[in-house]
Every structure is written in C-alpha cells, then in structure tokens.
Design an enzyme around this catalytic site. Structure first.
Site, mmCIF file in Angstrom:
data_model
loop_
_atom_site.group_PDB
_atom_site.id
_atom_site.type_symbol
_atom_site.label_atom_id
_atom_site.label_comp_id
_atom_site.label_asym_id
_atom_site.label_seq_id
_atom_site.Cartn_x
_atom_site.Cartn_y
_atom_site.Cartn_z
ATOM 1 N N HIS A 37 2.781 74.032 28.852
ATOM 2 C CA HIS A 37 1.815 75.003 29.391
ATOM 3 C C HIS A 37 1.518 74.841 30.878
ATOM 4 O O HIS A 37 1.184 75.811 31.548
ATOM 5 C CB HIS A 37 0.511 75.007 28.582
ATOM 6 N N ASP A 44 -6.086 73.319 25.664
ATOM 7 C CA ASP A 44 -6.085 72.842 27.046
ATOM 8 C C ASP A 44 -7.514 72.524 27.487
ATOM 9 O O ASP A 44 -7.809 71.474 28.037
ATOM 10 C CB ASP A 44 -5.471 73.948 27.920
ATOM 11 N N ASP A 98 -33.983 69.770 9.098
ATOM 12 C CA ASP A 98 -32.620 70.041 8.647
ATOM 13 C C ASP A 98 -31.595 69.554 9.664
ATOM 14 O O ASP A 98 -30.913 70.334 10.294
ATOM 15 C CB ASP A 98 -32.423 71.520 8.288
ATOM 16 N N GLU A 157 2.940 76.224 36.357
ATOM 17 C CA GLU A 157 1.835 76.234 37.312
ATOM 18 C C GLU A 157 1.823 74.985 38.197
ATOM 19 O O GLU A 157 1.586 75.071 39.395
ATOM 20 C CB GLU A 157 0.509 76.351 36.550
ATOM 21 N N ASP A 158 2.048 73.844 37.589
ATOM 22 C CA ASP A 158 1.804 72.592 38.308
ATOM 23 C C ASP A 158 3.063 71.784 38.635
ATOM 24 O O ASP A 158 2.965 70.631 39.049
ATOM 25 C CB ASP A 158 0.854 71.696 37.500
ATOM 26 N N HIS A 189 -1.534 64.726 29.275
ATOM 27 C CA HIS A 189 -2.298 65.955 29.047
ATOM 28 C C HIS A 189 -1.545 66.957 28.159
ATOM 29 O O HIS A 189 -2.063 67.329 27.094
ATOM 30 C CB HIS A 189 -2.705 66.565 30.393
HETATM 31 MN MN MN Z 1 -3.573 72.095 31.182
#
Ligand code: MN
Length: 719
Positions: free
Chosen positions: A76, A143, A263, A80-81, A52
């Site tokens: 990134h 992201d 179109d 957080e993770d 990712h």
């Molecule tokens: Mn992410």
C-alpha cells in the site's frame, strides 16, 4: 507498541485459516517487492519501514481477507513512499491489486487549500475509491490502526490532528462498516491523544475496580452458564469491560462519575443456532427484569451494515444494569469484522459499484460528494451519514448544532444556552411556527423565540431527549418551587405571629429568637424554615408556639366545648337573627358558617348566641331547647370575609401545595392556614383555611381547584 515483529509466515498462516485452498504465492511476491521498495527506510520508531506494511497486511489477514487484499496491504505504501511505480505493481500483481493500491495512494495525496478544503477533498477521494472498491477502505483502515498504534513517535501537534481525524472519520466509518472491534480500538487510541487527562482518570478508576469487576464478571458468567446448561442450550458466555471512550461518552452525557456508572461490563452469549438465540433471551428475561425499551432484535431486523444480534438490558441482582448481547457464531464474526467478513468470501469476484450500493448509506455518500461541491457542505453531509444516531440542525446564523435523534425544540434551545431554554416561548422551524415538542430533522433551520415572562414547564420533562435540557428544567423547577414555598411560608408565619401581637419582619430583623427556632427545627437558614412551612412540612402554629413559649400558649382552633367567641370588630356584620336583634352574636369556629349556608343559633350560658351551620354535628350534640332559628340578612357585608376550611385531594406530586396556592390566588382568596400530607395510596391530601365572602365565592374557588388536572376532589370541612 508492537511487541513482536510480524513475519511473512504469520500472515500466510492467518490467511490460510480463512482461505485454506488459496494460493498464497501472491502474498510472498508482494512481501519481497515491498521489502525491496522500502529497503533502507525507517519508521519514526526506528524500526525498518517494512514492519508497517507487514502489520497492515497481518491486520487484514486477521479480518479474514484473502490474498488480493492482504497483498495490497503489503504494497500500500510502495507507490507513494518508494521509487516503485503503479505500472510496476500492475505488471507484477495484476489490475485488481494495482487498483486497490492506487486507491489508497490517491487518498493519501496532498491537496492544496485551507484545512477544510483539504479534509473535504480527502473525504471525497475516500468515498470515490471505496465506492469503486470497498477494499481500498479496508486497507486504509488497517493502515490507520497501525499508524495510531505507533502515533507516540510523532510530534504532539501532529498526534492531535491525526487523532481528531481518526475519531471524526475513521472510527465512525469502521462503525458504519460494522467493524466494532476496530472502531473501539481507534476510538480509544484517539481518546488517549486528545484527552490524555480524562483517559488516564478513567483508566486509573477502572484499574482500582479491576478486582471487583473481575469477580463480578466471573460470577455472572458462571451463573449464566449454569442457567443455559439447565435449559440444554450450548453457549459461550463472556463479559468484558466496555471501551474507555464509550465509558467517557456515557460519563459526559449523564454528567456522572465513574463510581456512579454501573454498566461498565457488557456480556455476550454466543450460541449455535438462531432459535437458541431467542431461547437464551427467554431464559435471561425469566431470570432478570428487563429494562423497558432496551430489547433490540437485530436478528429479525439486521442493521444496514449486516450486523445481527439480540441486545437486551436487564436489572441485575444488586439493582445494576446488565447489557447482554446474544448471537450465533456466524453473526459474531460479522459483528467483529463487519464488512470484511462478508467480503472475504468473495475474494475472487470482481468488485463493482453494485457491491458498495448494497449499503444505502455508502450510495448516499457517493451521491453526496457529487452534489456537494462546497467543502463545508460536504463535510457536514458526510457527518450526517457517519453518525446515524444524531441530527444536525442549523441556527439562523448558520451554526451547526448536533443533537441526539429525537431531540426537540426545547433540547435545541437548551443547547444554545440555559437561559434560552428557560425563556423559550416558541420556535420556528424552516420559517414556520411549530410546537415546542416538535422533533428536529436533519438540516432544519431553527429559530427560538424567548420572552422574559416565559419559564420552563413540568410537561417539558416528558419529551426532552438531552440530559442537559432535563437537568436544567429540573433545576429551574426546584428553584421556582422553593421561591414559592418561601413566599407562602412567610405569609403563613406572618399571620400566625401577628396573632401573638408580633411582627415577622421585626423577628427576622432581630434574628436571634427566630434563628434559635430555626436551629431547633434543624434547618440551616430562616428561608429553609419558611420553605418548610410553605411546603406544609412544619405548621406555622408550631413555629409560633416556640417563638412565644413564655407567653400564654396560643389556642389552636381546637373544638372547645363552647365555640370560641369572636371579639370586637371581628363580630359578623350583616347577620340578623329573628326576634333576637339585641343579642351578642358570633360565628362558631367548629363549622365556620358563611353567608348562604343554612344556619342555626345556639344560646350559650351568658355569652350570647353562637351561629352554627344547621347541619353542624357539634350543634346536634347540644341541648335542643337552646337552639334558636336564624337566617342571614341578605348576603352579608360586602367587605367581610369568612374563614372556611377545605380539603383538596390530589395525585401526589412534589410542590403540590404551591400549585394549589397559586390557583387559590387566581381565584382571589387568601390562605391563612395550609397543611399537606401523602396517603398510603400516594394521594396528596391538603387542607386549607381560606377567606371567602360567601357561598358563591366558595363555589368559584371549588371550580378553580377542580380545573387543576391533578385534583381528584375538593370538599368543605368542619373548622
Ligand atoms: Mn501506510
């Protein structure tokens, strides 16, 4: 959906394309840090989590961003993770990278409260961090793109929630930043999860057309290339099918099917220089007829997001619309990557609020989130800034209505309900009465007043903006016109059959005879025939002749050599002929004299005296020794009505007959016969036989007709 796992090398190569002299060691360090932090973690897809951040970094590198942003992309999710801390990120990668990662992390952190509060807080954080450093948003967008690409692994309820958020916030943000390719991808991915059936339908429809579209594309590109070459312009020509979501929006807005949308392709010409852009435009407009109002010069007047290009729409050889964009290579890069293309040049410069303020809308969003503490207000406010082509107005109860920019009060009324539109008689904007054609402004509170006696006006079609309003007004006019035509047709036919001693009411009740005639005229129902009579397409005489074909043929006012005799009670009263009081008298059908006209008598062979207008050409062709002076005795009887044939020339317009007839009704005259035809010069010529008391009455009728703005001339005819 990613077919191939992105490697560090791919990212580095991409960065070096745009930044050949840059130091990529930061990226390599970030890769190792991220790989360690996410070690052992898996994505829902079953892939190692590292895939990712690698994809996100690759997307950023493809946008032309430099090592700082690309490294931030790799890192990134670490704070957080994973077990990594912001302090560690700052220690290894410096303040700049840490700030971006911090911004991205903050946006993602959960807030407590209801859905609306959560979303509002989320947006507030996003605005704040992107005003501080726009690269936070670029990382967040990358992201989101990868998360949307892999959304299939999520559970369905989550898919819809994320897709909706993407469509409402991220896609328009990408558009506002000028990143149109990214915007299209986000829209299509969201569309896929939100409206799976519509998505599939359009996709299948397009794949059925693939062959034809590709052929058309190839031929048009080839044709344009040749023409550019003839003018010594170097240009790359390409065509592409528009993104599915934009096709879907068009179908929705115009209420048409894919087969009716012409179109589907958009063409792009990329040239070397600015002057080539304008020269190319000249070449194209010389080849095809431009659609008025569709030429947009965003080169002379760049959009707020720095987008530059010339847009034009022209009519192709088959009558189809062709959308063509013309720009230089550099403009193209900005158009594809938007803000990223601009920022990539300044990787080493510090980012301050000043940068964000280059974009007035971004500054407005920053101010907005400061002012609007209420989550609902903030969401509405942000939407206003994100959708510049729409206006948002409020109903008196506080509901929000979204309308295209330029929409009027009538559009608003129809947006509430068709019946509100059809009955709207006036409106108040922010408490003040204003005309119905008034354009709405963001934030207006609109109150529409309705009345059961009001109905749509044809004039409204000139200012309404929405397809819905236009469609509903047309529909109403059509029904109303038909009702008028049927009523008029009924009246005209009634008179005609009465001449033959029959009753239309009875004929309709019995049905069979009339139905046969209806079929003979190839109509489906009696009302269709009546409407055709009312519209002047079929004469009541024709119908009557068919109805009573076995009876003696009805004589239709054909000028006989000797004018027909009016019998019995139809004999004009109040008519006095000097010295011939005891003569049988009648009025001539050829010139239809009325009280007030100069008249002359004609002594027939054994049938009394016929009264003509003094200037009647038929009279002029007769033997003068049979002429006898005559004059009206006073103004004629007050209750007697006289037939007069008149001709009205008008601007051609559907439903013309009905318009004139209602004017005649207002002038208090009966119509006994009507016909209308259109001339080669597109004028409508209507002829009526009306019943008037005298010349004064006729003058009044002429006055009423001349007041209709479509009427060019009115004159009296021979009978
Ligand atoms: Mn992410």
């Amino acid at each position: 959906m990613a077919n191939r796992i992105i490697r560090l090398q791919d990212i580095v190569e991409e960065v070096q394309k745009f930044h050949p002299d840059s130091d990529t060691s930061l990226i390599e360090k970030a890769y190792i840090f991220s790989a360690k932090a996410h070690e052992g973690q898996l994505r829902l897809s079953g892939e190692p989590y590292l895939s990712h951040p690698l994809e996100v970094a690759y997307l950023l590198a493809k946008m032309g961003l430099g090592p700082v942003t690309v490294s931030s992309g790799l890192l990134h999710d670490t704070v957080e993770d994973s077990a990594a801390t912001l302090d560690e990120v700052e220690e290894y990668f410096g303040e700049e990278v840490a700030d971006v990662v911090n911004g991205v992390t903050k946006i993602g952190q959960l807030v407590f409260g209801d859905r609306q509060t959560q979303q509002a807080e989320y947006i507030r954080k996003m605005i704040l961090s992107m005003s501080h450093d726009i690269r936070v948003l670029l990382v967040k967008l990358a992201d989101r793109v990868h998360n949307m690409r892999t959304l299939g692994f999520m559970e369905p309820a989550k898919q819809k929630r994320i897709a909706r958020e993407t469509l409402e916030i991220y896609a328009p943000l990408a558009g506002r930043l000028g990143m149109f390719r990214l915007k299209a991808e986000l829209e299509d991915l969201s569309f896929y999860y939100l409206e799976p059936e519509a998505y599939q339908q359009i996709q299948e429809g397009l794949s059925r057309k693939t062959g034809a579209l590709e052929k058309y594309n190839r031929e048009m590109c080839e044709f344009l290339r040749e023409k550019l070459e003839e003018h010594h312009i170097k240009g790359e020509v390409s065509g592409r099918v528009k993104n599915l979501y934009s096709i879907y929006r068009k179908l929705q807005a115009q209420q048409i099917t894919l087969d009716e949308l012409y179109d589907l392709l958009a063409f792009r010409i990329i040239v070397d220089t600015l002057s080539d852009c304008y020269e190319t435009l000249g070449v194209i407009h010389a080849l095809f007829r431009p659609v008025p109002g569709r030429l947009k010069d965003y080169i002379g007047m760049p959009k707020a997001n720095m987008y530059q290009s010339i847009h034009t729409t022209v009519i192709g050889q088959g009558g189809e619309r062709l959308e063509i964009q013309i720009r230089t290579r550099e403009m193209h890069r900005v158009a594809e990557e938007g803000i990223a293309a601009h920022w990539s040049y300044k990787e080493r410069r510090a980012y301050h609020e000043k940068d964000a303020q280059r974009f007035s809308w971004l500054k407005q969003m920053v101010d907005l989130q400061k002012e609007l503490k209420n989550p609902q207000e903030l969401l509405e406010g942000v939407r206003l800034e994100l959708y510049p082509d729409e206006v948002y107005v409020f109903t008196p109860t506080g509901d929000v209505k979204e309308l295209p920019r330029g929409a009027t009060l009538v559009d608003f009324a129809y947006a509430i309900h068709s019946e509100v539109g059809n009955r709207c008689s006036g409106a108040k904007v922010n408490g003040r009465m204003v005309p119905l054609r008034t354009e709405l402004q963001n934030g207006d509170t609109v109150e529409v007043t309705t009345s059961p006696h009001h109905h749509p006006s044809r004039d409204w079609l000139q200012f309404v903006k929405t397809t819905k309003a236009r469609h509903k007004i047309r529909q109403w006019l059509k029904v109303a016109e038909r009702e008028q035509s049927v009523a008029l047709g009924k009246e005209l036919l009634e008179r005609e059959v009465r001449k033959a001693g029959a009753s239309l009411q009875k004929l309709i009740k019995e049905g069979d005879e009339l139905k046969k005639v209806v079929q003979e005229f190839s109509f489906r129902a009696i009302d269709d025939l009546l409407a055709a009579i009312g519209h002047g397409k079929v004469s009541p005489g024709q119908v009557s002749n068919r109805l009573f074909r076995n009876a003696a043929p009805a004589v239709e006012e054909a000028p006989a050599l000797e004018p027909q005799v009016k019998r019995g009670k139809e004999e004009p009263a109040g008519l006095k002929i000097k010295d011939l009081d005891d003569m049988l008298m009648r009025l001539a059908n050829c010139c239809q004299p009325i009280p007030g006209d100069a008249i002359m008598g004609y002594i027939t062979r054994g049938k009394g005296v016929t009264i003509h207008r003094a200037d009647c050409p038929y009279l002029a062709s007769t033997e003068t020794f049979r002429h006898i002076p005559a004059e009206w005795d006073g103004g004629g009887s007050p209750n007697k009505l006289y037939p007069v044939k008149i001709q009205v020339v008008t601007v051609d317009k559907p439903g013309l007959l009905a318009d004139i007839t209602s004017a005649l009704k207002i002038a208090d005259v009966n119509v006994t016969k009507a016909s209308v035809e259109t001339t080669a010069e597109n004028k409508g010529v209507a002829q009526f036989t009306i019943q008037v008391a005298d010349q004064v009455h006729l003058e009044k009728v002429f006055g009423a007709l001349k007041r209709l703005k479509e009427v060019i001339s009115v004159r009296r005819m021979m009978g």
